[in-house]
Design a protein around this motif. Sequence first.
Motif: not given
Length: 146
Positions: A52-64, A74-77, A101-102, A110-113
Motif C-alpha cells: 500500500g505504501a509503495a502503490g500510493t506513493c507511486y500513483i501520487i508521484t505519477l499524478a503530480a 481522463s483517468s489514472l488507476t 493504467n493511464i 503518450e510517449k511523454k506519459a
Amino acid sequence: MAKHSFLLTADWNGGRNSVGTIDAGNLKTKVSIPPEMDGPGVGTNPDEMLLGAAGTCYIITLAAMLERASISVSSLTLESEGIVEVVSGIITYKEIIHRPNIRLTNEAHEKKALILAEKAEKNCMISRALAGNVEIKLETFIQTDE
C-alpha cells in the motif's frame, strides 16, 4: 531543510498468531499475520501495508508529474502486486510490480506519459527507501480517449 515526523503506535497482546492494533493517525486497523503465512488473517498485515505504501506513493508521484507536465489525464488507476518468497522458513519481500493504467485525453502525450511513468517510480520516496532490497517493476498501459 524540512523534516516530517510520522508516529505509529501498536498494541500486541499474545504470541505469533494473536491480533494487534495499530494507530498512525488516519490509519487505524487490526493487524495479524496473513493466512498465506499460517496466521489468523485478521485486519491488514505488514505485506499489504508495504504494498500500500509503495502503490500510493507511486500513483501520487505519477499524478503530480503528469500535472506538472500539463498532460491531461481522463483517468489514472493502478494495480500493484507484491511477491513474497519463503525459502527454508526465511520470508523475503522479493518484488513489487506496479501496473499503472493511464488514460490520456490526447494521444500526442503518450510517449511523454510513458517516460513519466518510469521517472515516477525512481522518484517516489518509498521506491527509493526499498532500493536494493525489493525489486520494483513497471508494466505501464497507456490509452487515449481519441
